[in-house]
Design a protein around this motif. Structure first.
Motif, PDB file in Angstrom:
ATOM      1  N   ARG A  95      -7.921   4.954  -3.410  1.00 23.06           N
ATOM      2  CA  ARG A  95      -8.261   6.199  -2.725  1.00 23.06           C
ATOM      3  C   ARG A  95      -9.255   5.868  -1.620  1.00 23.06           C
ATOM      4  N   VAL A  96      -9.003   6.376  -0.405  1.00 24.28           N
ATOM      5  CA  VAL A  96      -9.879   6.175   0.748  1.00 24.28           C
ATOM      6  C   VAL A  96     -10.512   7.533   1.069  1.00 24.28           C
ATOM      7  N   ASN A  97     -11.845   7.593   1.023  1.00 21.23           N
ATOM      8  CA  ASN A  97     -12.557   8.853   1.228  1.00 21.23           C
ATOM      9  C   ASN A  97     -13.629   8.779   2.301  1.00 21.23           C
ATOM     10  N   MET A 103      -9.240   4.067 -18.641  1.00 18.84           N
ATOM     11  CA  MET A 103      -8.892   3.623 -17.293  1.00 18.84           C
ATOM     12  C   MET A 103      -9.248   4.714 -16.286  1.00 18.84           C
ATOM     13  N   SER A 104      -9.754   4.305 -15.152  1.00 20.77           N
ATOM     14  CA  SER A 104     -10.129   5.223 -14.089  1.00 20.77           C
ATOM     15  C   SER A 104      -8.882   5.823 -13.431  1.00 20.77           C
ATOM     16  N   TYR A 105      -9.033   6.992 -12.843  1.00 19.37           N
ATOM     17  CA  TYR A 105      -7.916   7.646 -12.163  1.00 19.37           C
ATOM     18  C   TYR A 105      -7.396   6.800 -11.004  1.00 19.37           C
ATOM     19  N   TYR A 106      -8.337   6.165 -10.266  1.00 18.08           N
ATOM     20  CA  TYR A 106      -7.980   5.225  -9.205  1.00 18.08           C
ATOM     21  C   TYR A 106      -8.434   3.843  -9.620  1.00 18.08           C
ATOM     22  N   GLN A 107      -7.668   2.835  -9.265  1.00 20.98           N
ATOM     23  CA  GLN A 107      -8.090   1.469  -9.554  1.00 20.98           C
ATOM     24  C   GLN A 107      -9.311   1.116  -8.714  1.00 20.98           C
ATOM     25  N   ARG A 108      -9.285   1.503  -7.434  1.00 16.28           N
ATOM     26  CA  ARG A 108     -10.419   1.299  -6.537  1.00 16.28           C
ATOM     27  C   ARG A 108     -10.568   2.511  -5.645  1.00 16.28           C
ATOM     28  N   HIS A 109     -11.798   2.782  -5.285  1.00 14.54           N
ATOM     29  CA  HIS A 109     -12.125   3.950  -4.473  1.00 14.54           C
ATOM     30  C   HIS A 109     -13.098   3.472  -3.397  1.00 14.54           C
ATOM     31  N   ILE A 110     -12.749   3.669  -2.130  1.00 13.06           N
ATOM     32  CA  ILE A 110     -13.629   3.259  -1.044  1.00 13.06           C
ATOM     33  C   ILE A 110     -14.115   4.498  -0.299  1.00 13.06           C
ATOM     34  N   PHE A 111     -15.432   4.528  -0.068  1.00 13.02           N
ATOM     35  CA  PHE A 111     -16.068   5.617   0.650  1.00 13.02           C
ATOM     36  C   PHE A 111     -16.638   5.077   1.958  1.00 13.02           C
ATOM     37  N   PHE A 112     -16.296   5.728   3.059  1.00 18.91           N
ATOM     38  CA  PHE A 112     -16.804   5.373   4.377  1.00 18.91           C
ATOM     39  C   PHE A 112     -17.842   6.396   4.805  1.00 18.91           C
ATOM     40  N   CYS A 113     -19.048   5.944   5.140  1.00 18.58           N
ATOM     41  CA  CYS A 113     -20.056   6.843   5.684  1.00 18.58           C
ATOM     42  C   CYS A 113     -19.622   7.237   7.085  1.00 18.58           C
ATOM     43  N   LEU A 114     -19.492   8.540   7.312  1.00 19.44           N
ATOM     44  CA  LEU A 114     -19.142   9.056   8.634  1.00 19.44           C
ATOM     45  C   LEU A 114     -20.252   9.944   9.186  1.00 19.44           C
ATOM     46  N   ASN A 115     -21.434   9.802   8.624  1.00 21.69           N
ATOM     47  CA  ASN A 115     -22.550  10.663   8.995  1.00 21.69           C
ATOM     48  C   ASN A 115     -22.935  10.514  10.466  1.00 21.69           C
ATOM     49  N   ILE A 154      -3.702   1.414   3.817  1.00 21.61           N
ATOM     50  CA  ILE A 154      -3.443   1.631   2.391  1.00 21.61           C
ATOM     51  C   ILE A 154      -2.146   2.424   2.201  1.00 21.61           C
ATOM     52  N   ALA A 155      -1.942   3.454   3.007  1.00 25.00           N
ATOM     53  CA  ALA A 155      -0.708   4.245   2.918  1.00 25.00           C
ATOM     54  C   ALA A 155       0.510   3.391   3.266  1.00 25.00           C
ATOM     55  N   ASP A 156       0.418   2.629   4.352  1.00 21.31           N
ATOM     56  CA  ASP A 156       1.541   1.787   4.779  1.00 21.31           C
ATOM     57  C   ASP A 156       1.901   0.739   3.733  1.00 21.31           C
ATOM     58  N   ALA A 157       0.891   0.281   2.982  1.00 18.04           N
ATOM     59  CA  ALA A 157       1.128  -0.722   1.935  1.00 18.04           C
ATOM     60  C   ALA A 157       1.626  -0.083   0.638  1.00 18.04           C
ATOM     61  N   GLY A 158       1.677   1.248   0.600  1.00 19.39           N
ATOM     62  CA  GLY A 158       2.107   1.939  -0.616  1.00 19.39           C
ATOM     63  C   GLY A 158       1.086   1.830  -1.739  1.00 19.39           C
ATOM     64  N   GLU A 159      -0.184   1.638  -1.368  1.00 22.15           N
ATOM     65  CA  GLU A 159      -1.243   1.424  -2.361  1.00 22.15           C
ATOM     66  C   GLU A 159      -2.111   2.653  -2.578  1.00 22.15           C
ATOM     67  N   ASN A 160      -1.702   3.810  -2.044  1.00 20.42           N
ATOM     68  CA  ASN A 160      -2.514   5.015  -2.214  1.00 20.42           C
ATOM     69  C   ASN A 160      -2.020   5.839  -3.399  1.00 20.42           C
ATOM     70  N   GLY A 161      -2.955   6.542  -4.030  1.00 18.55           N
ATOM     71  CA  GLY A 161      -2.595   7.457  -5.103  1.00 18.55           C
ATOM     72  C   GLY A 161      -3.124   7.027  -6.449  1.00 18.55           C
ATOM     73  N   PRO A 162      -2.859   7.846  -7.468  1.00 14.93           N
ATOM     74  CA  PRO A 162      -3.339   7.571  -8.827  1.00 14.93           C
ATOM     75  C   PRO A 162      -2.966   6.169  -9.304  1.00 14.93           C
TER      76      PRO A 162
END
Length: 108
Positions: free
Chosen positions: A50-52, A1-13, A38-46
């Protein structure tokens, strides 16, 4: 199993040479909104989400862009309502938001 269930990356270039870039299309605001939701929904963390930040993801012509893993789903978005839909449907429920999927032929 992955450390995060889902990981989203936003290009900020940010490009300084006049070429298209995600930073010119409110990418940072989309990132900030997603992170808050994600934080407000309590969905962040291992085991959850993860939002990056990311540098150039090389799909500038579709900007702003974000990519969700492990599915590898690429999104474009316009406003907070689009981010809300990605959060609610994909990041939390695992459903791809087809109307926001970036076409596979869109690159730099």
């Amino acid at each position: 199993m992955s450390y995060y269930q889902r990981h989203i990356f936003f290009c900020l270039n940010q490009r300084i040479n006049g070429e298209a870039c995600c930073a010119d299309h409110a990418a940072k605001e989309g990132f900030d909104h997603c992170k808050r939701r994600i934080a407000d929904a309590g969905e962040n963390g291992p085991g959850k989400v993860r939002v990056n930040k990311a540098g150039c993801l090389d799909r500038c012509a579709g900007g702003p862009v974000a990519v969700v893993y492990p599915e590898g789903t690429w999104y474009t978005f316009v406003d907070k309502a689009d981010i809300d839909e990605i959060v609610d449907r994909h990041l939390i429920k695992g459903e791809v938001v087809e109307r926001l999927v970036l076409p596979p032929d869109v690159g730099r």
